[in-house]
Each structure stands twice: as C-alpha cells, then as structure tokens.
Write a protein that holds these residues in place. Structure first.
Motif, PDB file in Angstrom:
ATOM      1  N   ALA A   6      74.748  71.672 -21.281  1.00  0.00           N
ATOM      2  CA  ALA A   6      74.301  70.988 -22.502  1.00  0.00           C
ATOM      3  C   ALA A   6      75.379  70.032 -23.007  1.00  0.00           C
ATOM      4  N   ILE A   7      76.636  70.465 -22.967  1.00  0.00           N
ATOM      5  CA  ILE A   7      77.721  69.578 -23.404  1.00  0.00           C
ATOM      6  C   ILE A   7      77.804  68.354 -22.512  1.00  0.00           C
ATOM      7  N   SER A   8      77.621  68.538 -21.209  1.00  0.00           N
ATOM      8  CA  SER A   8      77.626  67.397 -20.286  1.00  0.00           C
ATOM      9  C   SER A   8      76.481  66.438 -20.590  1.00  0.00           C
ATOM     10  N   ALA A   9      75.291  66.980 -20.899  1.00  0.00           N
ATOM     11  CA  ALA A   9      74.145  66.126 -21.229  1.00  0.00           C
ATOM     12  C   ALA A   9      74.393  65.365 -22.528  1.00  0.00           C
ATOM     13  N   ILE A  10      74.989  66.034 -23.522  1.00  0.00           N
ATOM     14  CA  ILE A  10      75.283  65.359 -24.794  1.00  0.00           C
ATOM     15  C   ILE A  10      76.297  64.249 -24.578  1.00  0.00           C
ATOM     16  N   LYS A  11      77.346  64.518 -23.817  1.00  0.00           N
ATOM     17  CA  LYS A  11      78.366  63.495 -23.569  1.00  0.00           C
ATOM     18  C   LYS A  11      77.782  62.302 -22.822  1.00  0.00           C
ATOM     19  N   LEU A  12      76.945  62.573 -21.815  1.00  0.00           N
ATOM     20  CA  LEU A  12      76.358  61.475 -21.053  1.00  0.00           C
ATOM     21  C   LEU A  12      75.416  60.645 -21.921  1.00  0.00           C
ATOM     22  N   THR A  13      74.657  61.289 -22.800  1.00  0.00           N
ATOM     23  CA  THR A  13      73.761  60.555 -23.704  1.00  0.00           C
ATOM     24  C   THR A  13      74.551  59.648 -24.636  1.00  0.00           C
ATOM     25  N   LEU A  14      75.624  60.179 -25.224  1.00  0.00           N
ATOM     26  CA  LEU A  14      76.446  59.373 -26.128  1.00  0.00           C
ATOM     27  C   LEU A  14      77.160  58.251 -25.370  1.00  0.00           C
ATOM     28  N   LEU A  15      77.612  58.541 -24.149  1.00  0.00           N
ATOM     29  CA  LEU A  15      78.274  57.498 -23.354  1.00  0.00           C
ATOM     30  C   LEU A  15      77.304  56.376 -23.001  1.00  0.00           C
ATOM     31  N   THR A  16      76.098  56.744 -22.611  1.00  0.00           N
ATOM     32  CA  THR A  16      75.098  55.731 -22.261  1.00  0.00           C
ATOM     33  C   THR A  16      74.764  54.858 -23.462  1.00  0.00           C
ATOM     34  N   ALA A  17      74.582  55.476 -24.627  1.00  0.00           N
ATOM     35  CA  ALA A  17      74.291  54.697 -25.832  1.00  0.00           C
ATOM     36  C   ALA A  17      75.484  53.836 -26.233  1.00  0.00           C
ATOM     37  N   ALA A  18      76.709  54.360 -26.048  1.00  0.00           N
ATOM     38  CA  ALA A  18      77.906  53.597 -26.414  1.00  0.00           C
ATOM     39  C   ALA A  18      78.095  52.369 -25.537  1.00  0.00           C
ATOM     40  N   ILE A  19      77.551  52.383 -24.329  1.00  0.00           N
ATOM     41  CA  ILE A  19      77.647  51.209 -23.446  1.00  0.00           C
ATOM     42  C   ILE A  19      76.465  50.278 -23.645  1.00  0.00           C
ATOM     43  N   ALA A  20      75.265  50.842 -23.740  1.00  0.00           N
ATOM     44  CA  ALA A  20      74.061  50.011 -23.789  1.00  0.00           C
ATOM     45  C   ALA A  20      73.924  49.280 -25.127  1.00  0.00           C
ATOM     46  N   VAL A  21      74.241  49.942 -26.235  1.00  0.00           N
ATOM     47  CA  VAL A  21      74.036  49.323 -27.542  1.00  0.00           C
ATOM     48  C   VAL A  21      74.942  48.112 -27.757  1.00  0.00           C
ATOM     49  N   PRO A  22      76.269  48.176 -27.503  1.00  0.00           N
ATOM     50  CA  PRO A  22      77.081  46.952 -27.650  1.00  0.00           C
ATOM     51  C   PRO A  22      76.650  45.825 -26.722  1.00  0.00           C
ATOM     52  N   PHE A  23      76.243  46.169 -25.507  1.00  0.00           N
ATOM     53  CA  PHE A  23      75.778  45.131 -24.589  1.00  0.00           C
ATOM     54  C   PHE A  23      74.546  44.435 -25.151  1.00  0.00           C
ATOM     55  N   ASN A  24      73.593  45.220 -25.650  1.00  0.00           N
ATOM     56  CA  ASN A  24      72.390  44.625 -26.236  1.00  0.00           C
ATOM     57  C   ASN A  24      72.688  43.907 -27.541  1.00  0.00           C
ATOM     58  N   LEU A  25      73.719  44.337 -28.242  1.00  0.00           N
ATOM     59  CA  LEU A  25      74.130  43.646 -29.458  1.00  0.00           C
ATOM     60  C   LEU A  25      74.600  42.229 -29.139  1.00  0.00           C
ATOM     61  N   VAL A  26      75.439  42.106 -28.124  1.00  0.00           N
ATOM     62  CA  VAL A  26      75.927  40.776 -27.733  1.00  0.00           C
ATOM     63  C   VAL A  26      74.781  39.924 -27.205  1.00  0.00           C
ATOM     64  N   PHE A  27      73.931  40.505 -26.369  1.00  0.00           N
ATOM     65  CA  PHE A  27      72.800  39.750 -25.835  1.00  0.00           C
ATOM     66  C   PHE A  27      71.842  39.334 -26.945  1.00  0.00           C
ATOM     67  N   GLY A  28      71.555  40.251 -27.871  1.00  0.00           N
ATOM     68  CA  GLY A  28      70.623  39.922 -28.948  1.00  0.00           C
ATOM     69  C   GLY A  28      71.138  38.817 -29.844  1.00  0.00           C
ATOM     70  N   LEU A  29      72.425  38.839 -30.159  1.00  0.00           N
ATOM     71  CA  LEU A  29      72.996  37.768 -30.964  1.00  0.00           C
ATOM     72  C   LEU A  29      72.925  36.426 -30.248  1.00  0.00           C
ATOM     73  N   ALA A  30      73.306  36.434 -28.968  1.00  0.00           N
ATOM     74  CA  ALA A  30      73.296  35.179 -28.211  1.00  0.00           C
ATOM     75  C   ALA A  30      71.884  34.631 -28.044  1.00  0.00           C
ATOM     76  N   ALA A  31      70.941  35.506 -27.688  1.00  0.00           N
ATOM     77  CA  ALA A  31      69.568  35.059 -27.458  1.00  0.00           C
ATOM     78  C   ALA A  31      68.916  34.580 -28.748  1.00  0.00           C
ATOM     79  N   SER A  32      69.095  35.305 -29.835  1.00  0.00           N
ATOM     80  CA  SER A  32      68.482  34.895 -31.103  1.00  0.00           C
ATOM     81  C   SER A  32      69.109  33.612 -31.636  1.00  0.00           C
ATOM     82  N   TRP A  33      70.416  33.459 -31.504  1.00  0.00           N
ATOM     83  CA  TRP A  33      71.079  32.216 -31.913  1.00  0.00           C
ATOM     84  C   TRP A  33      70.538  31.044 -31.111  1.00  0.00           C
ATOM     85  N   CYS A  34      70.395  31.242 -29.808  1.00  0.00           N
ATOM     86  CA  CYS A  34      69.930  30.166 -28.930  1.00  0.00           C
ATOM     87  C   CYS A  34      68.487  29.791 -29.238  1.00  0.00           C
TER      88      CYS A  34
END
Length: 322
Positions: free
Chosen positions: A79-107
């Motif tokens: 369970a701890i491994s699943a929680i860590k992997l979920t948080l790690l995945t969100a910590a990588i995917a959300v900033p990436f989508n943040l940068v993409f969303g800002l760039a795409a919406s600005w454009c």
C-alpha cells in the motif's frame, strides 16, 4: 368617503396602484411551490443515493475491523508503494500539463495562426478516446513488439510495465484540463491589457508575469486541481501499461482492485477511503477556486469606481435667461 371604502385602490396614487398590482402579479418564470419542492426533493434523493450513501459506505467498510486494522492496511508495504507511486505520477504529470496548458492557451487565445483549429481539436482528443485505448497506443509504440520496442530493448530502456509508461499514460489522459480552463478565460479577457503594457515598454516576460498571470491565477488553480484529481484516480490507461506488478507498478486504484479481488475487503476500502479523502480535499479547493473566480468576474463586470448616476438639478425659473 363611501367611494373610498368600496374601492381601496381608488384613493391611492397611480404609482401606488401600479406597485400593488405588480406585487400581486405572479412571476411567469417561477414554478409553483409544489413543483419546486418536488424537483428539489428528487435532486436531493438522487445525491443521497448515488453520492452520499456510497461515500459513507466506503468509510464504514474501511473501519469495519477497527481503527488498528485500518492503519495496518495503510502501513502495508504494498500500500505504501502504491501511495508513493500515485503521488510521484501526479507530481510529474501535473507540472508538465501546467506548462503545456499555459503555452497552449496563450498561443490559442492571444494569437492567430494557421492550424489553430486543428490544435484546439487535438487538445480535446483525450476526452473522446477511451483511457484503455490510450494505454494500448503506448503499448503498441513502446512495447516489446511495438514500433520502438526493439530499439528500447537494445539500449536497456523499459517504458511499458514500468514507471515511465505510467507517467506517459497519465499525462495523456490529463493534459486537456489546464488548457481547457484557461483558453476561454484568456479569450474573454482579450488583449487590451497586454497591448497597453507593451506600449509602455514592458517585455514579454514582464507582461506575462505582471499582467497575464495575475488575471488567470484562479482559473489556473482550478485546472491544476482537476488535473491532479484525474491523475491520482486514473485507472484504465494505467492498468494497461502498468503490468500489475505488485509493489512496483501498482497505483492506489490498481491496489484497491487487487485487494478487492483477493476478498480483502476491509483493506481495499481502507485504501479507497484515502482516495476519497483526497477527493474531498480536491473538492474543497475546487469550491475555493470557483468562489474567487466568480468574485473576480463580478468585480470585472462592475468597476469599483462605478457609482450611482447623478441627475442634474432643474434650473429654477427665476434664474432662466429670457
């Protein structure tokens, strides 16, 4: 006097008669009280049956064997491994989508260019494609028999059935959320403030940091909250690319499925309750962002300096020029 007693409205001024008639006139838009109560009751019953009762059931089943077993289930290494992997995945995917969303919406919102409609359509692609299909796409591309599979094996790079594949699948299913919140907001705001700042000599970075970003901060937070909620709760795409390797590639939703299939219901509901708590926190942040967005919209619609319109006084007859 007898006329005033027989007809109460006859003694009233014309304005008072009109106001009393208007007050008694039923609103044609408002439904009867019985209909409103009936519709409200149906809505509350629907919410209770399909939202409140399942949510309470999750916490009830999670604590069915006691608080001690509840925390033991969350402290399990898998369970701890699943929680860590979920948080790690969100910590990588959300900033990436943040940068993409800002760039795409600005454009899209600030410029006109060839292919703008195609870019807008591609942003909506994950909404129309099943998450399972998106996971299969990555398997066909990076799997052992995929397009890049032999090259990845020769260079000892593993994407499918590993953390990189989970991150890629999560990024794919979540990248429209930030852009879709910012594009209509930026289009409604227009380019007037940016153009004024440019005329005053501000650079592009200064315009973005001091003009554009403060105007979209709450919409940006709203999109990030939705993106994070979907990243932590994604099941279909992650299930295809993860391989279900227990303790290594299982996120929290996948771990809940494994425990449930093993008839370990209390442990499954314990992990599910953690996801429910994260969802409630996300809902609270979402309501906060919506409140600030609506407040800024109202303040933008009615300027703060706007006041009652003054009516010029009539000039006395004695002062008029003959």
């Amino acid at each position: 006097m007898s006329r005033n007693l027989t007809n109460g409205n006859a003694a009233l001024p014309p304005d008072s008669q009109a106001s009393s008639t208007t007050a008694r006139r039923p609103d044609p838009v408002t439904e009867p009280r019985l209909v409103r109560w009936l519709l409200t009751g149906i809505a509350l019953l629907f919410l209770a049956l399909f939202l409140v009762v399942p949510l309470v059931s999750v916490f009830y089943q999670a604590l069915a064997k006691g608080v001690g077993f509840y925390f033991e289930s969350l402290a399990d290494p898998d369970a701890i491994s699943a929680i860590k992997l979920t948080l790690l995945t969100a910590a990588i995917a959300v900033p990436f989508n943040l940068v993409f969303g800002l760039a795409a919406s600005w454009c899209i919102a600030k410029f006109e260019f060839r292919g703008k409609a195609l870019l807008t359509t591609l942003i909506d692609l994950p909404f129309s494609v099943s998450p399972v299909i998106s996971g299969l796409i990555y398997v066909l591309m990076f799997g052992a028999q995929g397009w890049f599979g032999p090259w990845l094996q020769d260079h000892n790079v593993q994407i499918i059935f590993a953390v990189p594949g989970i991150v890629l699948a999560t990024v794919f299913v979540t990248f429209p959320f930030v852009a879709r919140e910012l594009i209509p907001l930026m289009q409604a705001q227009g380019n007037d403030e940016e153009e004024a700042a440019h005329v005053l000599g501000a650079s592009g970075w200064q315009i973005f940091r001091r003009v554009t970003l403060p105007n979209i901060k709450w919409g940006l937070l709203y999109g990030v909250i939705l993106c994070n909620a979907r990243a932590m709760g994604e099941f279909g795409a992650v299930s295809v690319v993860s391989g279900h390797i227990r303790g290594q590639t299982d996120t929290m939703p996948l771990h809940v499925e494994i425990l449930y299939n093993e008839y370990n219901f209390s442990a499954a509901f314990a992990v599910a309750s953690l996801l429910a708590l994260l969802a409630l926190v996300t809902l609270g942040l979402k309501l906060l962002a919506e409140r600030h967005m609506s407040a800024e919209t109202r303040s933008a619609a009615v300027p703060a300096h706007a006041g009652p319109v003054s009516v010029p006084a009539q000039v006395p007859a004695s002062n008029t020029v003959k």
